[in-house]
Design a protein around this motif. Structure first.
Motif, PDB file in Angstrom:
ATOM      1  N   VAL A  73      50.602 128.246 -50.694  1.00  0.00           N
ATOM      2  CA  VAL A  73      50.892 129.327 -49.756  1.00  0.00           C
ATOM      3  C   VAL A  73      50.328 129.004 -48.367  1.00  0.00           C
ATOM      4  O   VAL A  73      51.017 129.177 -47.349  1.00  0.00           O
ATOM      5  CB  VAL A  73      50.335 130.676 -50.282  1.00  0.00           C
ATOM      6  N   VAL A  74      49.104 128.514 -48.314  1.00  0.00           N
ATOM      7  CA  VAL A  74      48.481 128.160 -47.034  1.00  0.00           C
ATOM      8  C   VAL A  74      49.262 127.033 -46.365  1.00  0.00           C
ATOM      9  O   VAL A  74      49.527 127.073 -45.159  1.00  0.00           O
ATOM     10  CB  VAL A  74      47.000 127.775 -47.228  1.00  0.00           C
ATOM     11  N   THR A  75      49.647 126.029 -47.139  1.00  0.00           N
ATOM     12  CA  THR A  75      50.404 124.902 -46.589  1.00  0.00           C
ATOM     13  C   THR A  75      51.743 125.366 -46.030  1.00  0.00           C
ATOM     14  O   THR A  75      52.148 124.954 -44.941  1.00  0.00           O
ATOM     15  CB  THR A  75      50.608 123.813 -47.654  1.00  0.00           C
ATOM     16  N   ALA A  76      52.436 126.234 -46.754  1.00  0.00           N
ATOM     17  CA  ALA A  76      53.724 126.747 -46.268  1.00  0.00           C
ATOM     18  C   ALA A  76      53.538 127.496 -44.949  1.00  0.00           C
ATOM     19  O   ALA A  76      54.345 127.348 -44.020  1.00  0.00           O
ATOM     20  CB  ALA A  76      54.368 127.654 -47.315  1.00  0.00           C
ATOM     21  N   ASP A  77      52.465 128.278 -44.835  1.00  0.00           N
ATOM     22  CA  ASP A  77      52.194 128.999 -43.593  1.00  0.00           C
ATOM     23  C   ASP A  77      51.886 128.029 -42.453  1.00  0.00           C
ATOM     24  O   ASP A  77      52.381 128.197 -41.338  1.00  0.00           O
ATOM     25  CB  ASP A  77      51.038 129.974 -43.798  1.00  0.00           C
ATOM     26  N   GLU A  78      51.092 127.020 -42.722  1.00  0.00           N
ATOM     27  CA  GLU A  78      50.777 126.027 -41.690  1.00  0.00           C
ATOM     28  C   GLU A  78      52.036 125.260 -41.278  1.00  0.00           C
ATOM     29  O   GLU A  78      52.207 124.951 -40.098  1.00  0.00           O
ATOM     30  CB  GLU A  78      49.702 125.055 -42.182  1.00  0.00           C
ATOM     31  N   MET A  79      52.917 124.986 -42.208  1.00  0.00           N
ATOM     32  CA  MET A  79      54.173 124.304 -41.871  1.00  0.00           C
ATOM     33  C   MET A  79      55.026 125.169 -40.948  1.00  0.00           C
ATOM     34  O   MET A  79      55.631 124.668 -40.003  1.00  0.00           O
ATOM     35  CB  MET A  79      54.953 123.941 -43.139  1.00  0.00           C
ATOM     36  N   ARG A  80      55.071 126.472 -41.205  1.00  0.00           N
ATOM     37  CA  ARG A  80      55.813 127.375 -40.316  1.00  0.00           C
ATOM     38  C   ARG A  80      55.183 127.391 -38.924  1.00  0.00           C
ATOM     39  O   ARG A  80      55.885 127.402 -37.919  1.00  0.00           O
ATOM     40  CB  ARG A  80      55.886 128.785 -40.911  1.00  0.00           C
ATOM     41  N   ARG A  81      53.855 127.384 -38.869  1.00  0.00           N
ATOM     42  CA  ARG A  81      53.169 127.350 -37.567  1.00  0.00           C
ATOM     43  C   ARG A  81      53.468 126.044 -36.841  1.00  0.00           C
ATOM     44  O   ARG A  81      53.674 126.033 -35.620  1.00  0.00           O
ATOM     45  CB  ARG A  81      51.665 127.535 -37.755  1.00  0.00           C
ATOM     46  N   LEU A  82      53.466 124.939 -37.568  1.00  0.00           N
ATOM     47  CA  LEU A  82      53.817 123.647 -36.976  1.00  0.00           C
ATOM     48  C   LEU A  82      55.218 123.709 -36.378  1.00  0.00           C
ATOM     49  O   LEU A  82      55.451 123.283 -35.248  1.00  0.00           O
ATOM     50  CB  LEU A  82      53.781 122.538 -38.028  1.00  0.00           C
ATOM     51  N   ALA A  83      56.146 124.229 -37.169  1.00  0.00           N
ATOM     52  CA  ALA A  83      57.541 124.303 -36.718  1.00  0.00           C
ATOM     53  C   ALA A  83      57.660 125.153 -35.462  1.00  0.00           C
ATOM     54  O   ALA A  83      58.372 124.788 -34.518  1.00  0.00           O
ATOM     55  CB  ALA A  83      58.433 124.845 -37.828  1.00  0.00           C
ATOM     56  N   ARG A  84      56.967 126.269 -35.408  1.00  0.00           N
ATOM     57  CA  ARG A  84      57.027 127.148 -34.232  1.00  0.00           C
ATOM     58  C   ARG A  84      56.568 126.402 -32.981  1.00  0.00           C
ATOM     59  O   ARG A  84      57.223 126.470 -31.939  1.00  0.00           O
ATOM     60  CB  ARG A  84      56.173 128.395 -34.447  1.00  0.00           C
ATOM     61  N   GLY A  85      55.453 125.715 -33.074  1.00  0.00           N
ATOM     62  CA  GLY A  85      54.952 124.965 -31.919  1.00  0.00           C
ATOM     63  C   GLY A  85      55.918 123.891 -31.474  1.00  0.00           C
ATOM     64  O   GLY A  85      56.136 123.677 -30.271  1.00  0.00           O
ATOM     65  N   ARG A  86      56.523 123.224 -32.420  1.00  0.00           N
ATOM     66  CA  ARG A  86      57.477 122.164 -32.093  1.00  0.00           C
ATOM     67  C   ARG A  86      58.766 122.727 -31.516  1.00  0.00           C
ATOM     68  O   ARG A  86      59.367 122.120 -30.627  1.00  0.00           O
ATOM     69  CB  ARG A  86      57.736 121.316 -33.328  1.00  0.00           C
ATOM     70  N   ILE A  87      59.216 123.865 -32.024  1.00  0.00           N
ATOM     71  CA  ILE A  87      60.422 124.499 -31.475  1.00  0.00           C
ATOM     72  C   ILE A  87      60.175 124.924 -30.032  1.00  0.00           C
ATOM     73  O   ILE A  87      61.028 124.727 -29.166  1.00  0.00           O
ATOM     74  CB  ILE A  87      60.866 125.698 -32.338  1.00  0.00           C
ATOM     75  N   ILE A  88      59.021 125.490 -29.778  1.00  0.00           N
ATOM     76  CA  ILE A  88      58.694 125.884 -28.408  1.00  0.00           C
ATOM     77  C   ILE A  88      58.742 124.656 -27.508  1.00  0.00           C
ATOM     78  O   ILE A  88      59.307 124.708 -26.404  1.00  0.00           O
ATOM     79  CB  ILE A  88      57.320 126.590 -28.355  1.00  0.00           C
ATOM     80  N   GLU A  89      58.193 123.549 -27.966  1.00  0.00           N
ATOM     81  CA  GLU A  89      58.247 122.305 -27.191  1.00  0.00           C
ATOM     82  C   GLU A  89      59.696 121.842 -27.020  1.00  0.00           C
ATOM     83  O   GLU A  89      60.089 121.407 -25.944  1.00  0.00           O
ATOM     84  CB  GLU A  89      57.429 121.215 -27.891  1.00  0.00           C
ATOM     85  N   LEU A  90      60.490 121.953 -28.070  1.00  0.00           N
ATOM     86  CA  LEU A  90      61.870 121.510 -28.042  1.00  0.00           C
ATOM     87  C   LEU A  90      62.695 122.231 -26.986  1.00  0.00           C
ATOM     88  O   LEU A  90      63.455 121.618 -26.252  1.00  0.00           O
ATOM     89  CB  LEU A  90      62.527 121.721 -29.419  1.00  0.00           C
ATOM     90  N   VAL A  91      62.563 123.534 -26.908  1.00  0.00           N
ATOM     91  CA  VAL A  91      63.431 124.309 -26.016  1.00  0.00           C
ATOM     92  C   VAL A  91      62.778 124.676 -24.693  1.00  0.00           C
ATOM     93  O   VAL A  91      63.406 125.349 -23.879  1.00  0.00           O
ATOM     94  CB  VAL A  91      63.993 125.577 -26.708  1.00  0.00           C
ATOM     95  N   SER A  92      61.547 124.241 -24.483  1.00  0.00           N
ATOM     96  CA  SER A  92      60.910 124.496 -23.192  1.00  0.00           C
ATOM     97  C   SER A  92      61.651 123.737 -22.103  1.00  0.00           C
ATOM     98  O   SER A  92      61.941 122.559 -22.243  1.00  0.00           O
ATOM     99  CB  SER A  92      59.450 124.073 -23.210  1.00  0.00           C
TER     100      SER A  92
END
Length: 169
Positions: free
Chosen positions: A148-167
């Motif tokens: 569960v913790v890993t899945a949450d951290e993966m979602r957080r990773l994805a969010r940061g990368r998406i923000i970088e992607l579309v900035s």
């Protein structure tokens, strides 16, 4: 090499589609490839690419979170397989590097995958301590709780990368 954070992990740099309008207008194959750099699940990337256009960044991030919750164990394993274990800055003491290497080995042996942890929002001086404390604490988790913790951290990773992607740049 600087300490890795959610959005800035060597080998996982996000590039190519700066600006949400450009992301929305990109060919599906290009959008999927860019999204795979954010989260290594083909199913997740295809789902997000197929649901374009997004009216704003918040809608894209909400869709990314929702897609992350809907993944199967094999989808998550696919994404974890391309992650890189976070490290320490080169100027960290040698003993810290040794301790982290041992902790990473213990973590991978216990849980069968690399540690993923999002360190965004922390000052650079805080990241090394947080990484070492985080891995030690997570080694005490039972496998289900760590999943569960890993899945949450993966979602957080994805969010940061998406923000970088579309900035816009």
């Amino acid at each position: 090499m600087p300490l890795q954070t959610c959005a800035s992990v060597p080998g996982r740099a996000v590039s190519g589609l700066h600006g949400l309008p450009r992301f929305n207008a990109a060919p599906a194959v290009e959008a999927e490839a860019a999204l795979l750099e954010c989260y290594g699940s083909r199913r997740w990337a295809k789902r997000l690419a197929d649901h374009r256009p997004y009216p704003d960044l918040e809608a894209l991030l909400a869709a990314a979170d929702e897609a992350g919750y809907d993944l199967s164990p094999s989808d998550r394993a696919e994404a974890l397989a391309v992650e890189v274990s976070p490290g320490l800055p080169p100027d960290a003491p040698g003993s810290a590097h040794l301790a982290l290497a041992a902790a990473h080995a213990a973590y991978e042996s216990r849980f069968g995958h690399v540690l993923v942890i999002c360190l965004d929002g922390l000052r650079p001086a805080e990241r090394a301590d947080q990484l070492l404390a985080g891995i030690r604490a997570r080694l005490a988790h039972d496998p289900e709780h760590e999943r569960v913790v890993t899945a949450d951290e993966m979602r957080r990773l994805a969010r940061g990368r998406i923000i970088e992607l579309v900035s816009s740049q």
